[in-house]
Scaffold this motif. Structure first.
Motif, PDB file in Angstrom:
ATOM      1  N   GLY A  40       0.766  -1.101   0.150  1.00 47.39           N
ATOM      2  CA  GLY A  40       0.058  -0.045  -0.057  1.00 47.39           C
ATOM      3  C   GLY A  40       1.016   1.212   0.075  1.00 47.39           C
ATOM      4  O   GLY A  40       1.860   1.292  -0.570  1.00 47.39           O
ATOM      5  N   LYS A  52       1.780 -14.284   5.689  1.00 46.21           N
ATOM      6  CA  LYS A  52       1.438 -12.868   5.867  1.00 46.21           C
ATOM      7  C   LYS A  52       1.803 -12.172   7.044  1.00 46.21           C
ATOM      8  O   LYS A  52       0.955 -11.814   8.099  1.00 46.21           O
ATOM      9  CB  LYS A  52      -0.195 -12.645   5.885  1.00 46.21           C
ATOM     10  N   TYR A  75      -3.450  -0.551   9.514  1.00 48.46           N
ATOM     11  CA  TYR A  75      -3.644  -0.756   8.104  1.00 48.46           C
ATOM     12  C   TYR A  75      -3.104  -2.077   7.616  1.00 48.46           C
ATOM     13  O   TYR A  75      -3.769  -2.809   6.762  1.00 48.46           O
ATOM     14  CB  TYR A  75      -2.865   0.473   7.211  1.00 48.46           C
ATOM     15  N   LEU A  79      -5.151  -5.408   6.062  1.00 49.21           N
ATOM     16  CA  LEU A  79      -4.839  -6.477   4.960  1.00 49.21           C
ATOM     17  C   LEU A  79      -4.592  -7.847   5.398  1.00 49.21           C
ATOM     18  O   LEU A  79      -4.504  -8.664   4.430  1.00 49.21           O
ATOM     19  CB  LEU A  79      -3.856  -5.854   4.465  1.00 49.21           C
TER      20      LEU A  79
END
Length: 115
Positions: A40, A52, A75, A79
């Protein structure tokens, strides 16, 4: 942003260099880590796309930017990333504990995916 990530890779801190030596080449549970990766609007220190996991190695300047770091972590969590943060001195003085925490987190994330 590409030039910035290249610059960050070339100018790693001592702590980033030390931890990268432990993460690179799938040395930890076969996980492929990338360094200074764009996600991002942010550049993270290290990321393993599967399972992840984002690893941040923070120096003294992060004590003054806690709100920014919290927003950034939020943020990334939105995700689906788990964010682990370590201070430079933790990496440089107690690498076995840092690697143990990363190892356990990867196992936990893999177990979560299986269930």
């Amino acid at each position: 942003m590409k030039e910035l990530t290249r610059s960050l890779r070339k100018n790693q801190t001592d702590a980033e260099r030390v931890i990268w030596q432990q993460l690179r080449n799938r040395q930890l549970l076969g996980c492929k880590f990338r360094r200074q990766q764009v996600i991002g609007p942010f550049i993270v220190d290290f990321v393993c796309l599967e399972p992840k996991l984002v690893i941040e190695v923070d120096g003294g300047q992060h004590a003054e930017q806690q709100e920014y770091d919290q927003n950034r972590s939020h943020y990334l969590q939105q995700l689906g990333y788990r964010v682990l943060r370590f201070w430079n001195h933790e990496v440089l003085q107690d690498m076995p504990a840092v690697m143990g925490a990363i190892h356990l987190t990867i196992l936990e994330l893999r177990d979560t995916v299986k269930t």
